[in-house]
Design a protein around this motif. Sequence first.
Motif, mmCIF file in Angstrom:
data_model
loop_
_atom_site.group_PDB
_atom_site.id
_atom_site.type_symbol
_atom_site.label_atom_id
_atom_site.label_comp_id
_atom_site.label_asym_id
_atom_site.label_seq_id
_atom_site.Cartn_x
_atom_site.Cartn_y
_atom_site.Cartn_z
ATOM 1 N N LYS A 31 13.489 50.100 39.058
ATOM 2 C CA LYS A 31 13.381 51.270 38.441
ATOM 3 C C LYS A 31 12.189 51.660 38.048
ATOM 4 O O LYS A 31 11.762 53.086 38.307
ATOM 5 N N TYR A 32 11.351 50.991 37.294
ATOM 6 C CA TYR A 32 9.966 51.320 36.722
ATOM 7 C C TYR A 32 9.415 51.917 38.036
ATOM 8 O O TYR A 32 8.666 52.801 37.686
ATOM 9 N N PHE A 33 9.163 51.371 39.271
ATOM 10 C CA PHE A 33 8.580 51.752 40.540
ATOM 11 C C PHE A 33 8.980 52.988 40.812
ATOM 12 O O PHE A 33 8.100 54.145 40.896
ATOM 13 N N ILE A 34 10.265 53.360 40.560
ATOM 14 C CA ILE A 34 10.676 54.728 41.219
ATOM 15 C C ILE A 34 10.620 55.790 40.189
ATOM 16 O O ILE A 34 10.100 56.825 40.618
ATOM 17 N N ILE A 35 10.592 55.384 38.966
ATOM 18 C CA ILE A 35 10.070 56.429 38.011
ATOM 19 C C ILE A 35 8.877 56.712 37.950
ATOM 20 O O ILE A 35 8.612 58.070 37.884
ATOM 21 N N ALA A 36 8.177 55.812 38.335
ATOM 22 C CA ALA A 36 6.704 56.108 38.330
ATOM 23 C C ALA A 36 6.543 56.984 39.436
ATOM 24 O O ALA A 36 5.345 57.794 39.603
ATOM 25 N N ALA A 37 6.983 56.676 40.590
ATOM 26 C CA ALA A 37 6.594 57.323 41.760
ATOM 27 C C ALA A 37 7.059 58.757 41.786
ATOM 28 O O ALA A 37 6.369 59.780 42.097
ATOM 29 N N ILE A 38 8.201 59.116 41.223
ATOM 30 C CA ILE A 38 8.598 60.433 41.089
ATOM 31 C C ILE A 38 7.860 61.304 40.035
ATOM 32 O O ILE A 38 7.347 62.389 40.267
ATOM 33 N N SER A 39 7.465 60.548 38.639
ATOM 34 C CA SER A 39 6.740 61.197 37.772
ATOM 35 C C SER A 39 5.374 61.440 38.182
ATOM 36 O O SER A 39 4.935 62.802 38.002
ATOM 37 N N LEU A 40 4.717 60.626 38.691
ATOM 38 C CA LEU A 40 3.367 60.785 38.982
ATOM 39 C C LEU A 40 3.198 61.980 40.124
ATOM 40 O O LEU A 40 2.225 62.887 40.167
ATOM 41 N N THR A 41 4.051 61.881 41.261
ATOM 42 C CA THR A 41 4.083 62.636 42.420
ATOM 43 C C THR A 41 4.301 64.123 41.888
ATOM 44 O O THR A 41 3.598 65.170 42.075
ATOM 45 N N ALA A 42 5.266 64.314 40.830
ATOM 46 C CA ALA A 42 5.585 65.508 40.346
ATOM 47 C C ALA A 42 4.519 66.176 39.578
ATOM 48 O O ALA A 42 4.185 67.407 39.733
ATOM 49 N N LEU A 43 3.912 65.334 38.804
ATOM 50 C CA LEU A 43 2.844 65.676 38.059
ATOM 51 C C LEU A 43 1.437 66.226 38.776
ATOM 52 O O LEU A 43 0.920 67.225 38.352
ATOM 53 N N GLY A 44 1.145 65.325 39.967
ATOM 54 C CA GLY A 44 0.250 65.889 40.769
ATOM 55 C C GLY A 44 0.315 67.270 41.536
ATOM 56 O O GLY A 44 -0.560 68.051 41.514
ATOM 57 N N ILE A 45 1.546 67.569 41.940
ATOM 58 C CA ILE A 45 1.927 68.784 42.510
ATOM 59 C C ILE A 45 1.776 69.847 41.606
ATOM 60 O O ILE A 45 1.418 70.979 41.600
ATOM 61 N N LEU A 46 2.381 69.489 40.173
ATOM 62 C CA LEU A 46 2.131 70.810 39.028
ATOM 63 C C LEU A 46 0.609 71.030 38.908
ATOM 64 O O LEU A 46 0.293 72.282 38.596
ATOM 65 N N LEU A 47 -0.274 69.717 38.863
ATOM 66 C CA LEU A 47 -1.805 70.305 38.751
ATOM 67 C C LEU A 47 -2.255 71.055 39.678
ATOM 68 O O LEU A 47 -3.073 71.917 39.403
ATOM 69 N N GLN A 48 -1.817 70.883 40.873
ATOM 70 C CA GLN A 48 -2.168 71.598 41.862
ATOM 71 C C GLN A 48 -1.662 73.109 41.921
ATOM 72 O O GLN A 48 -2.572 73.951 42.235
ATOM 73 N N LEU A 49 -0.350 73.299 41.707
ATOM 74 C CA LEU A 49 0.113 74.711 41.850
ATOM 75 C C LEU A 49 -0.166 75.400 40.635
ATOM 76 O O LEU A 49 -0.273 76.687 40.633
ATOM 77 N N THR A 50 -0.527 74.690 39.629
ATOM 78 C CA THR A 50 -1.030 75.541 38.228
ATOM 79 C C THR A 50 -2.694 75.934 38.365
ATOM 80 O O THR A 50 -3.200 76.474 37.424
ATOM 81 N N ASN A 51 -2.928 75.277 39.501
ATOM 82 C CA ASN A 51 -4.645 75.555 39.526
ATOM 83 C C ASN A 51 -5.613 74.785 38.370
ATOM 84 O O ASN A 51 -6.663 74.991 38.538
ATOM 85 N N ILE A 52 -4.767 73.933 37.959
ATOM 86 C CA ILE A 52 -5.612 73.095 36.632
ATOM 87 C C ILE A 52 -6.461 72.112 37.337
ATOM 88 O O ILE A 52 -7.628 71.960 37.010
#
Length: 401
Positions: free
Chosen positions: A266-287
């Motif tokens: 469960k921890y691995f899956i939560i980390a996978a989803i959270s980190l991937t989503a955060l990385g995409i957010l940083l890209q799309l927001t131009n940060i």
Amino acid sequence: MEKSTVINPVPPGGRIASVDVYRGFVMLLMMGEVLSFQSVATALPDSKFWQLLAFNQSHVPWTWLSLHDMIQPSFSFLVGVVLPFSLASRKNKGATTAALLGHALLRSLILIFLGFFLRSLGKGQTYYTFEDTLTQIGLGYTFLVMLGFCSRKVQIGALIVILVGYWLAFALYPLPGAGFDYASAGVSPNWEHNLQGFAAHWNKNTNLAWAADRWFLNLFPRSTPFQYNEGGYSTLSFIPTLGTMILGLLAGGIFKNDQKPAEKLKYFIIAAISLTALGILLQLTNINPIVKRIWTPAWVIFSGGICFGFLALFYWLIDLKQCKKPFFFLSVIGMNSIAAYLMSDGGLRQYITDNLYIHLGAHYNQIFGLAYATLISGALTLLLLWLILYWMYKQKIYIKI
């Protein structure tokens, strides 16, 4: 080379089979370059299937990723995963903290110089470069071991400092002025992959890491002065690469705790989803753009999420579902990853391919047509490399540093 039962010591319960399979998968991607899907795709330009395979066997020009771009972060991530077990095993054998740090420093130096050696093959003099996978890991490994003695809070704090500090250093470095000589940086101001606005601080060969290498790499003997790396890679990437290894260290801590397997998954899956989503957010927001070649903080986060995803998948299949037999061929590679790396990057792969032509004839690989020639010769080369690794596995011979 030495005879041993393991590469990286693990708890009394045995090796974590899923980690060996994941590492074997990563090394297979690297060794599989010999298949040259791009040659097949070029010969069959209307085939979307081969175009897709070719794309995922090459690096993207700048932002985002292909499957091939996940080789280095996965290899780095797994270094961190196994570290808690390695430290615990050595401590159980009586190693002191000083001895562990001394071994870490020695291992760092060996990795760095091995990277020099591999990059210098076929050249007239030692080629000093620090963007190689082994060298990048070597530059950060001793710091990783030091963090291995620390609490999880300290490890997470170090990760945050690395990512924020590295982001800030690039953000504060000035953008090229109107009179900037782009030719001296090996990139065109109109290159289609140049980023605009704030994200331009992470453009190819006009960033902080490129400027640092223009000074640092020219401190070493070179046939010609260093001006730029054609791929945009840099020495300073070892700093965020350490961040990737810390993510692996955190995953290794989860592996090592006493929680139930389902909780770990469960921890691995939560980390996978959270980190991937955060990385995409940083890209799309131009940060911060996702760029593997200069290992941006967004890349650490995004690729780290994917690494956790792979780890979760293999952990579920191999350790929880006990589906080991279908992945045995990957385990053989993963248990001798350094040997596999050297075979792939050290010339043996090409030596075997060349000798297949000598002994089987120039047209042996064209039995299914010229378009599939590299596929046939590459598959035979891969088979022979795997058989060498299998023989080493049967003899319990593992190369370790």
